[in-house]
Design a protein around this motif. Structure first.
Motif, PDB file in Angstrom:
ATOM      1  N   MET A 127       0.754  -1.249  -0.073  1.00  8.68           N
ATOM      2  CA  MET A 127      -0.016   0.040  -0.146  1.00  8.68           C
ATOM      3  C   MET A 127       0.863   1.359  -0.074  1.00  8.68           C
ATOM      4  N   GLU A 128       1.931   1.417   0.959  1.00  8.34           N
ATOM      5  CA  GLU A 128       2.809   2.525   1.021  1.00  8.34           C
ATOM      6  C   GLU A 128       3.466   2.838  -0.148  1.00  8.34           C
ATOM      7  N   LYS A 129       3.928   1.927  -1.237  1.00  4.86           N
ATOM      8  CA  LYS A 129       4.660   2.066  -2.372  1.00  4.86           C
ATOM      9  C   LYS A 129       3.608   2.548  -3.304  1.00  4.86           C
ATOM     10  N   GLY A 130       2.171   2.122  -3.389  1.00  2.00           N
ATOM     11  CA  GLY A 130       1.249   2.776  -4.027  1.00  2.00           C
ATOM     12  C   GLY A 130       1.063   4.210  -3.945  1.00  2.00           C
ATOM     13  N   ILE A 131       0.833   4.447  -2.639  1.00  3.90           N
ATOM     14  CA  ILE A 131       0.768   5.904  -2.362  1.00  3.90           C
ATOM     15  C   ILE A 131       1.961   6.755  -2.946  1.00  3.90           C
ATOM     16  N   LEU A 132       3.040   6.294  -2.757  1.00  2.00           N
ATOM     17  CA  LEU A 132       4.187   7.036  -2.939  1.00  2.00           C
ATOM     18  C   LEU A 132       4.228   7.127  -4.539  1.00  2.00           C
ATOM     19  N   MET A 133       4.066   6.051  -5.264  1.00  2.00           N
ATOM     20  CA  MET A 133       3.977   5.879  -6.931  1.00  2.00           C
ATOM     21  C   MET A 133       3.216   6.999  -7.177  1.00  2.00           C
ATOM     22  N   ASN A 134       1.884   7.068  -6.742  1.00  2.00           N
ATOM     23  CA  ASN A 134       0.799   8.135  -7.161  1.00  2.00           C
ATOM     24  C   ASN A 134       1.054   9.539  -6.866  1.00  2.00           C
ATOM     25  N   GLU A 135       1.822   9.677  -5.904  1.00  2.00           N
ATOM     26  CA  GLU A 135       2.368  11.002  -5.586  1.00  2.00           C
ATOM     27  C   GLU A 135       3.585  11.649  -6.570  1.00  2.00           C
ATOM     28  N   TYR A 136       4.399  10.506  -6.769  1.00  2.00           N
ATOM     29  CA  TYR A 136       5.371  11.190  -7.702  1.00  2.00           C
ATOM     30  C   TYR A 136       4.817  11.127  -9.099  1.00  2.00           C
ATOM     31  N   ILE A 137       3.941  10.338  -9.782  1.00  5.84           N
ATOM     32  CA  ILE A 137       3.424  10.293 -10.912  1.00  5.84           C
ATOM     33  C   ILE A 137       2.742  11.784 -11.219  1.00  5.84           C
ATOM     34  N   GLU A 138       1.881  12.098  -9.954  1.00 10.73           N
ATOM     35  CA  GLU A 138       1.111  13.102 -10.091  1.00 10.73           C
ATOM     36  C   GLU A 138       2.109  14.607 -10.019  1.00 10.73           C
ATOM     37  N   ARG A 139       3.108  14.506  -9.563  1.00  9.45           N
ATOM     38  CA  ARG A 139       4.124  15.567  -9.600  1.00  9.45           C
ATOM     39  C   ARG A 139       4.888  15.634 -10.978  1.00  9.45           C
ATOM     40  N   GLY A 140       5.164  14.258 -11.613  1.00  7.83           N
ATOM     41  CA  GLY A 140       5.623  14.558 -12.691  1.00  7.83           C
ATOM     42  C   GLY A 140       4.688  15.003 -14.060  1.00  7.83           C
ATOM     43  N   LYS A 141       3.414  14.629 -13.785  1.00  6.32           N
ATOM     44  CA  LYS A 141       2.456  15.270 -14.553  1.00  6.32           C
ATOM     45  C   LYS A 141       2.296  16.970 -14.436  1.00  6.32           C
ATOM     46  N   ARG A 142       2.421  17.372 -13.405  1.00  6.43           N
ATOM     47  CA  ARG A 142       2.619  18.916 -13.255  1.00  6.43           C
ATOM     48  C   ARG A 142       3.575  19.350 -13.740  1.00  6.43           C
ATOM     49  N   LEU A 143       4.943  18.897 -13.626  1.00  8.33           N
ATOM     50  CA  LEU A 143       6.069  19.320 -14.032  1.00  8.33           C
ATOM     51  C   LEU A 143       6.211  19.385 -15.303  1.00  8.33           C
ATOM     52  N   GLY A 144       5.381  18.392 -16.215  1.00  2.85           N
ATOM     53  CA  GLY A 144       5.278  18.202 -17.451  1.00  2.85           C
ATOM     54  C   GLY A 144       4.466  19.163 -18.183  1.00  2.85           C
ATOM     55  N   HIS A 145       3.272  19.589 -17.508  1.00  2.00           N
ATOM     56  CA  HIS A 145       2.558  20.562 -17.847  1.00  2.00           C
ATOM     57  C   HIS A 145       3.141  21.969 -17.910  1.00  2.00           C
ATOM     58  N   PHE A 146       3.735  22.269 -16.851  1.00  2.65           N
ATOM     59  CA  PHE A 146       4.405  23.587 -16.477  1.00  2.65           C
ATOM     60  C   PHE A 146       5.601  23.667 -17.639  1.00  2.65           C
ATOM     61  N   ARG A 147       6.240  22.595 -17.737  1.00  2.12           N
ATOM     62  CA  ARG A 147       7.343  22.670 -18.731  1.00  2.12           C
ATOM     63  C   ARG A 147       6.798  23.000 -20.015  1.00  2.12           C
ATOM     64  N   ALA A 148       5.698  22.267 -20.590  1.00  6.67           N
ATOM     65  CA  ALA A 148       4.879  22.853 -21.975  1.00  6.67           C
ATOM     66  C   ALA A 148       4.415  24.009 -22.018  1.00  6.67           C
ATOM     67  N   PHE A 149       4.049  24.528 -20.938  1.00  8.82           N
ATOM     68  CA  PHE A 149       3.573  25.953 -20.769  1.00  8.82           C
ATOM     69  C   PHE A 149       4.937  26.938 -21.210  1.00  8.82           C
ATOM     70  N   VAL A 150       5.674  26.605 -20.400  1.00 11.82           N
ATOM     71  CA  VAL A 150       7.122  27.623 -20.696  1.00 11.82           C
ATOM     72  C   VAL A 150       7.626  27.415 -22.329  1.00 11.82           C
ATOM     73  N   GLN A 151       7.608  26.233 -22.556  1.00 10.59           N
ATOM     74  CA  GLN A 151       7.980  26.007 -23.980  1.00 10.59           C
ATOM     75  C   GLN A 151       7.138  26.598 -25.078  1.00 10.59           C
ATOM     76  N   GLU A 152       5.946  26.692 -24.682  1.00 15.56           N
ATOM     77  CA  GLU A 152       4.935  27.285 -25.706  1.00 15.56           C
ATOM     78  C   GLU A 152       5.350  28.892 -25.789  1.00 15.56           C
ATOM     79  N   ILE A 153       5.466  29.343 -24.684  1.00 11.41           N
ATOM     80  CA  ILE A 153       5.759  30.904 -24.660  1.00 11.41           C
ATOM     81  C   ILE A 153       7.102  31.057 -25.146  1.00 11.41           C
ATOM     82  N   ALA A 154       8.026  30.238 -25.062  1.00  8.22           N
ATOM     83  CA  ALA A 154       9.326  30.350 -25.468  1.00  8.22           C
ATOM     84  C   ALA A 154       9.376  30.283 -27.170  1.00  8.22           C
ATOM     85  N   ALA A 155       8.487  29.534 -27.804  1.00  7.12           N
ATOM     86  CA  ALA A 155       8.490  29.282 -28.874  1.00  7.12           C
ATOM     87  C   ALA A 155       7.974  30.294 -29.889  1.00  7.12           C
ATOM     88  N   LYS A 156       7.138  31.384 -29.265  1.00  8.27           N
ATOM     89  CA  LYS A 156       6.500  32.271 -29.848  1.00  8.27           C
ATOM     90  C   LYS A 156       7.450  33.400 -30.599  1.00  8.27           C
TER      91      LYS A 156
END
Length: 162
Positions: A1-30
């Motif tokens: 169970m503990e591994k599942g909790i941690l795995m979900n938390e890390y995956i969620e942070r990875g998604k947010r990091l990816g979205h913010f990264r895409a936002f920055v790259q979109e602005i930089a590409a203008k």
């Protein structure tokens, strides 16, 4: 169970990091007269693309884990959250001060952090079931996660000096 909790938390942070990264790259590409970005434009972009506030679910702290690495991984999540939140907050105020080269460089730094967290540290996780037994494989290399935190710290520090 503990591994599942941690795995979900890390995956969620990875998604947010990816979205913010895409936002920055979109602005930089203008191109064109787009830069520098005015404070009004920065606020509008922010309303459209602001990442959600990071909150580890309260029960993640309440778990009396048998998984010996649980506290270590939870501490890394807390460090990630602190650095990432500060980067996001500073980026909003620094965006009007950034030129195209700085935006591109900032996006590349985010690529490196994303690569460390997602492509290197979290690539070897898995969930399997054998009969009624559920097995979660989750043990990302802490040294790579720490490198990712160090990269976020460098990004934050670069924003501070703008």
């Amino acid at each position: 169970m503990e591994k599942g909790i941690l795995m979900n938390e890390y995956i969620e942070r990875g998604k947010r990091l990816g979205h913010f990264r895409a936002f920055v790259q979109e602005i930089a590409a203008k191109e064109g007269d787009f830069l520098p970005i005015s404070e009004e434009q920065s606020s509008l972009y922010w309303l459209l693309a602001v990442p959600e506030e990071l909150n580890i679910m309260n029960f993640a702290y309440e778990v009396q884990a048998d998984y010996e690495l649980y506290d270590d991984y939870l501490e890394i999540i807390q460090q990630f959250d602190r650095e990432y939140k500060e980067i996001v907050n500073q980026f909003k105020s620094k965006l009007p001060l950034m030129n195209k080269e700085q935006l591109v460089a900032f996006g590349q730094r985010f690529d490196k952090a994303y690569d460390l967290f997602i492509d290197k540290a979290l690539r070897d996780w898995g969930v399997s079931r054998s009969g009624k037994k559920l097995t979660i494989q989750f043990q990302p290399p802490k040294e790579i996660l720490i490198q990712g935190i160090q990269e976020l710290t460098l990004i934050r520090e670069e924003l501070e000096v703008l």
